[in-house]
Design a protein around this motif. Sequence first.
Motif, mmCIF file in Angstrom:
data_model
loop_
_atom_site.group_PDB
_atom_site.id
_atom_site.type_symbol
_atom_site.label_atom_id
_atom_site.label_comp_id
_atom_site.label_asym_id
_atom_site.label_seq_id
_atom_site.Cartn_x
_atom_site.Cartn_y
_atom_site.Cartn_z
ATOM 1 N N VAL A 190 0.858 -1.185 0.000
ATOM 2 C CA VAL A 190 0.000 0.000 0.000
ATOM 3 C C VAL A 190 0.895 1.236 0.000
ATOM 4 O O VAL A 190 1.844 1.319 0.795
ATOM 5 C CB VAL A 190 -0.921 0.013 1.234
ATOM 6 N N THR A 192 0.568 5.529 0.052
ATOM 7 C CA THR A 192 -0.232 6.756 0.055
ATOM 8 C C THR A 192 0.602 7.889 -0.528
ATOM 9 O O THR A 192 1.830 7.894 -0.422
ATOM 10 C CB THR A 192 -0.712 7.137 1.467
ATOM 11 N N VAL A 259 -6.989 3.138 3.353
ATOM 12 C CA VAL A 259 -5.850 2.345 3.821
ATOM 13 C C VAL A 259 -6.344 1.129 4.586
ATOM 14 O O VAL A 259 -5.872 0.000 4.381
ATOM 15 C CB VAL A 259 -4.917 3.201 4.691
ATOM 16 N N ALA A 268 3.527 -1.101 3.860
ATOM 17 C CA ALA A 268 2.742 0.115 3.671
ATOM 18 C C ALA A 268 3.694 1.294 3.698
ATOM 19 O O ALA A 268 4.479 1.444 4.639
ATOM 20 C CB ALA A 268 1.682 0.258 4.757
ATOM 21 N N PHE A 270 3.873 5.325 3.581
ATOM 22 C CA PHE A 270 3.026 6.491 3.797
ATOM 23 C C PHE A 270 3.768 7.756 3.371
ATOM 24 O O PHE A 270 4.383 8.447 4.184
ATOM 25 C CB PHE A 270 2.581 6.554 5.260
ATOM 26 N N ILE A 305 -2.835 8.268 10.429
ATOM 27 C CA ILE A 305 -2.874 7.055 9.602
ATOM 28 C C ILE A 305 -1.632 6.208 9.826
ATOM 29 O O ILE A 305 -1.719 4.980 9.987
ATOM 30 C CB ILE A 305 -3.022 7.437 8.121
#
Length: 403
Positions: A190, A192, A259, A268, A270, A305
């Motif tokens: 993931v 962002t 998310v 992940a 970020f 987050i």
Amino acid sequence: MLNGKRILLIIGGGIAAYKALDLIRRLRERGAAVTPVLTRAGAEFVTPLSVAALAGEKVYTDLFDLTDEADMGHIQLSRVADLIVVAPATADLMAKMAGGQADDLASTLLLATDTPVLIAPAMNVRMWEHPATQRNLATLSGDGIALVGPNEGDMACGEYGPGRMAEPMEIVEAATARLVDGPLKGRRIVVTSGPTHEPIDPVRYIANRSSGAQGTAIAAALAALGAEVVFITGPASVPPPRGVTVHPVETAREMAEAVDAALPADAAIFAAAVADWRVARQSSRKLKKTGGGMPALEFAENPDILAGVAQRKTARPALVVGFAAETDDVLEHATAKRARKGCDWIIANDVSPETGIMGGAENAVTLIYKDGHESWPRMAKDMVARKLAARIAEALGGPAADE
């Protein structure tokens, strides 16, 4: 990564053919052997001599070359390659491919092959958007032809829009993904990116000065290494990369929800510049000047987050990477942030106005982990992304996360 791979490069007739020269160099730098085929129209833009000099191989141009055709050379050319790349893929070449025409060497090779094909379209925006081209594209996609680009931007004809050929490194990455099982194959990551916009009223919002360029480059680099990338982006000023699953969001709360829905994942990253606060009570109407002073805005804290994912008890990614954009005492503040958030790594950078990094094309970062840190020299953001992706691949050496 392309050692031992043979690529048949078909250069079509368009101004973007000049990029094919750099593409040859980039492919050979990575160990690939490049056999060039130059169409008659392509030779109006680049010369056979320049193509041959860069490829280190003969340039093929004519279907009826008696020396080669004694051994059915066009069949052999189409079969010995590991990948056929068409760059630029003009509207004419795409139409021939979709219709099964074979009236020159390039189109005959493409019809006579069962080798995977990657095309990099390049044409005027009106030609690209024409229903005929879009029908041909749908046919080619249905036939299993892979696509890279086209990009949006200014064109040689003076118009603006989609139709610019993908840059050479984008084509290299797409070719690599077709030819090589990357070290992140089977991994779900993931990412962002971009800013978040926190509305004040229907026309105003609070935001950070992020273009989304670094997060976008990271997502592209991870995808190039074979990862399944879920790309969650705020309203960035750069387009999302191809080959990833894109989830556009606007606010921090929307990003947090996206998310959470994307987990579980192996890692992940970020990179988004999330607004720390939002207006507690957004006005449903545009706020007006009343002569009585500025309106009072009450703020509420947005969800954290990074910390929320890093401190999860279940479905925590094996690697959680945050970013720390600082203007002073960068190393000290970022090190404290890593410990406070509970993430594995922090990518710290100095975004003071004089650095030109926020919204710029380059970055200078420090990778901070539990037992120390390392500073990387200033470099293009896509190079930072590739270096980080390689480190992530190294860190994720164990078994993949369960879906």
